[in-house]
Write a protein that holds these residues in place. Sequence first.
Motif, mmCIF file in Angstrom:
data_model
loop_
_atom_site.group_PDB
_atom_site.id
_atom_site.type_symbol
_atom_site.label_atom_id
_atom_site.label_comp_id
_atom_site.label_asym_id
_atom_site.label_seq_id
_atom_site.Cartn_x
_atom_site.Cartn_y
_atom_site.Cartn_z
ATOM 1 N N ILE A 195 -1.753 19.934 48.534
ATOM 2 C CA ILE A 195 -1.177 19.353 47.322
ATOM 3 C C ILE A 195 -0.568 18.016 47.700
ATOM 4 C CG2 ILE A 195 0.564 19.573 45.527
ATOM 5 C CD1 ILE A 195 0.200 22.520 45.508
ATOM 6 N N LYS A 196 -1.079 16.944 47.095
ATOM 7 C CA LYS A 196 -0.584 15.611 47.436
ATOM 8 C C LYS A 196 -0.859 14.651 46.280
ATOM 9 C CE LYS A 196 -4.847 14.109 49.771
ATOM 10 N NZ LYS A 196 -5.426 13.565 51.024
ATOM 11 N N GLN A 197 -0.162 13.523 46.317
ATOM 12 C CA GLN A 197 -0.310 12.463 45.317
ATOM 13 C C GLN A 197 -0.171 13.001 43.897
ATOM 14 O OE1 GLN A 197 -2.860 9.113 47.761
ATOM 15 N NE2 GLN A 197 -3.717 9.883 45.888
ATOM 16 N N VAL A 198 1.032 13.484 43.607
ATOM 17 C CA VAL A 198 1.390 13.982 42.283
ATOM 18 C C VAL A 198 2.560 13.154 41.768
ATOM 19 C CG1 VAL A 198 2.215 15.935 40.937
ATOM 20 C CG2 VAL A 198 0.615 16.318 42.844
ATOM 21 N N THR A 199 2.409 12.582 40.594
ATOM 22 C CA THR A 199 3.461 11.769 39.990
ATOM 23 C C THR A 199 3.947 12.424 38.704
ATOM 24 O OG1 THR A 199 2.659 9.672 40.911
ATOM 25 C CG2 THR A 199 3.998 9.540 38.917
ATOM 26 N N LEU A 200 5.243 12.646 38.614
ATOM 27 C CA LEU A 200 5.895 13.127 37.400
ATOM 28 C C LEU A 200 6.867 12.040 36.954
ATOM 29 C CD1 LEU A 200 6.783 16.763 38.587
ATOM 30 C CD2 LEU A 200 4.662 15.974 37.533
ATOM 31 N N LYS A 201 6.678 11.505 35.746
ATOM 32 C CA LYS A 201 7.513 10.368 35.345
ATOM 33 C C LYS A 201 7.795 10.387 33.847
ATOM 34 C CE LYS A 201 3.603 7.162 34.680
ATOM 35 N NZ LYS A 201 3.029 5.848 35.077
ATOM 36 N N PRO A 213 2.606 21.070 54.495
ATOM 37 C CA PRO A 213 3.556 20.644 53.455
ATOM 38 C C PRO A 213 2.858 19.952 52.290
ATOM 39 C CG PRO A 213 3.609 19.126 55.305
ATOM 40 C CD PRO A 213 2.723 20.264 55.729
ATOM 41 N N PHE A 214 3.493 20.007 51.128
ATOM 42 C CA PHE A 214 3.053 19.224 49.976
ATOM 43 C C PHE A 214 3.590 17.802 50.163
ATOM 44 C CE2 PHE A 214 3.558 23.360 47.310
ATOM 45 C CZ PHE A 214 2.469 23.909 47.968
ATOM 46 N N THR A 215 2.740 16.802 49.985
ATOM 47 C CA THR A 215 3.129 15.434 50.321
ATOM 48 C C THR A 215 2.887 14.468 49.156
ATOM 49 O OG1 THR A 215 0.937 14.959 51.257
ATOM 50 C CG2 THR A 215 2.605 15.830 52.762
ATOM 51 N N ALA A 216 3.535 13.313 49.266
ATOM 52 C CA ALA A 216 3.377 12.225 48.291
ATOM 53 C C ALA A 216 3.680 12.700 46.868
ATOM 54 C CB ALA A 216 1.980 11.610 48.381
ATOM 55 N N ILE A 217 4.771 13.438 46.716
ATOM 56 C CA ILE A 217 5.243 13.862 45.401
ATOM 57 C C ILE A 217 6.203 12.800 44.887
ATOM 58 C CG2 ILE A 217 6.314 15.706 44.083
ATOM 59 C CD1 ILE A 217 3.762 16.534 45.637
ATOM 60 N N CYS A 218 5.939 12.251 43.717
ATOM 61 C CA CYS A 218 6.747 11.165 43.167
ATOM 62 C C CYS A 218 7.436 11.618 41.881
ATOM 63 C CB CYS A 218 5.882 9.943 42.896
ATOM 64 S SG CYS A 218 6.775 8.606 42.065
ATOM 65 N N LEU A 219 8.743 11.463 41.828
ATOM 66 C CA LEU A 219 9.526 11.722 40.627
ATOM 67 C C LEU A 219 10.141 10.410 40.175
ATOM 68 C CD1 LEU A 219 11.452 14.924 41.806
ATOM 69 C CD2 LEU A 219 9.189 14.784 40.768
ATOM 70 N N SER A 220 9.884 10.035 38.934
ATOM 71 C CA SER A 220 10.335 8.725 38.464
ATOM 72 C C SER A 220 10.823 8.795 37.021
ATOM 73 C CB SER A 220 9.194 7.704 38.582
ATOM 74 O OG SER A 220 9.558 6.456 38.037
ATOM 75 N N ASN A 221 11.997 8.221 36.801
ATOM 76 C CA ASN A 221 12.546 8.100 35.446
ATOM 77 C C ASN A 221 12.634 9.461 34.766
ATOM 78 O OD1 ASN A 221 13.681 6.375 33.514
ATOM 79 N ND2 ASN A 221 11.773 6.240 32.356
ATOM 80 N N ILE A 222 13.439 10.338 35.358
ATOM 81 C CA ILE A 222 13.600 11.714 34.880
ATOM 82 C C ILE A 222 15.082 11.986 34.638
ATOM 83 C CG2 ILE A 222 13.336 14.154 35.483
ATOM 84 C CD1 ILE A 222 10.903 13.352 37.166
ATOM 85 N N CYS A 240 4.076 5.290 43.838
ATOM 86 C CA CYS A 240 3.684 6.424 43.013
ATOM 87 C C CYS A 240 2.224 6.302 42.598
ATOM 88 C CB CYS A 240 4.571 6.513 41.774
ATOM 89 S SG CYS A 240 6.285 6.922 42.132
ATOM 90 N N PHE A 241 1.521 7.407 42.592
ATOM 91 C CA PHE A 241 0.107 7.415 42.246
ATOM 92 C C PHE A 241 -0.074 7.164 40.750
ATOM 93 C CE2 PHE A 241 -3.743 9.682 40.859
ATOM 94 C CZ PHE A 241 -4.672 9.040 41.653
#
Length: 452
Positions: free
Chosen positions: A366-372, A392-401, A441-442
């Motif tokens: 699990i990688k390159q997931v963006t939640l925004k 590990p799960f990598t490149a998880i992006c959380l933005s403007n939450i 972020c992806f």
Amino acid sequence: MKRLVKAIVILILAVADAIEASGSSDGYCNYKHISTSRPHSVTITEFGAVGDGLTLNTVAFQNAVFYLRSFADKGGAQLYVPQGRWLTGSFNLTSHLTLFLEQDAIIIGSQDSSQWPIVESLPSYGQGLDLPGARHRSLINGYNLTDVVITGDNGTIDGQGLIWWEWFSSQSLNYSRPHLLELVNCNDIVVSNLTFLNSPAWSIHPVYCRNVEIQNITIHASSDSPYTNGIVPDSCSNLCIEDCSIDVGHDAIALKSGWDNYGISYGMPSTYIHISKVHLQTPLGSALAFGSEMSGGISFIYVEHLHIDNSLTGINFKTTRGRGGFIEDIVVSNVEMENVHEAFRFTGHCGGHPNDEYDPDALPKIKQVTLKNIVGTNISTAGFFSGIENDPFTAICLSNIALSITSDPSNSWSCSNVSGYSESVFPDPCSDLNSNSSFSCFSLDFTAAAEA
């Protein structure tokens, strides 16, 4: 404390403004080319069907579809279902067909299990979902079809699932439960302007399909109905879900792609899927789920303008050892949550196996997931992120939450075996998701896929 509350309110309003200002981005739902007009039409009553809710019309539906096969090379045909209650068992569709349900037309699934024939399990699963071995065929089916439209003037398809739920709960099933609509290896499909009620298992299950549009659909099953999913895109590509409202017992929308070594061997991912303007509710499940059967892979998924309320989990990424496969290149944007126990869940410890032949060293990625651009009110817990040791799960992006948490915000996140980046997130996420590196972020661009 007053300053903190004021800051939270300002942040929530800012995120809400960002959601409102964001229009629909480029996605597969913006590229529709499937025609719905037919030069020929017949009515189900012409084949002896009686819409009294008591007369069994399985043979009438089967004969009507068989007759309409003769129009496949003449532009196709429409099967019109007028107002009434049309009791039937399982029946198959044919290519170049429109099934049209008039307003107040209700297709009702028989409660006689013999009217739901037994078929082999799907090759990417190796067995039924409830039991090993074969499974009951769905109420409405399509196999190896092209150019099929299932639509109406808000007609209804009711599976009368209560008896199936009771059989499941009492362990009285001999075979796995059927779905309401299943389309296998089909191309150029439209499902629109209908209500699906009380499915024995899943409501809409496109599997191994390409070019699918699911629009303006309402789905309902009792909140305590066991494992009733709403829409389940499964090893599909170029698929749109838009303007739908779903309220079920388990996962409202669940993206899948096969189970353990069966899914790995079949090797068909769910990819280039666009979900937009949907309202989801599931008190005992996840509003939007990825997995846990994802062994063929899930990638290039864009979800936007999502409203989630009264649900156990908002957005859930789930897998386990032995799955293999991947979930990557995902963007979920412009989400409103209300009365949700857990906003986000990423877990590498969810789901069983079809048998003991799975490979525990087949590790999912699990990688390159963006939640925004996500706002939530009356949220119990912000997020639970638990990857797999040494995977590990990598490149998880959380933005403007911005989440309004009912519990202690300082204990609202749990993280292990995960890494990523966050910006403008409240409450502050755990340090694993707060990297200071130059992480980007992806983002997604569907244009090339839609034009292909």
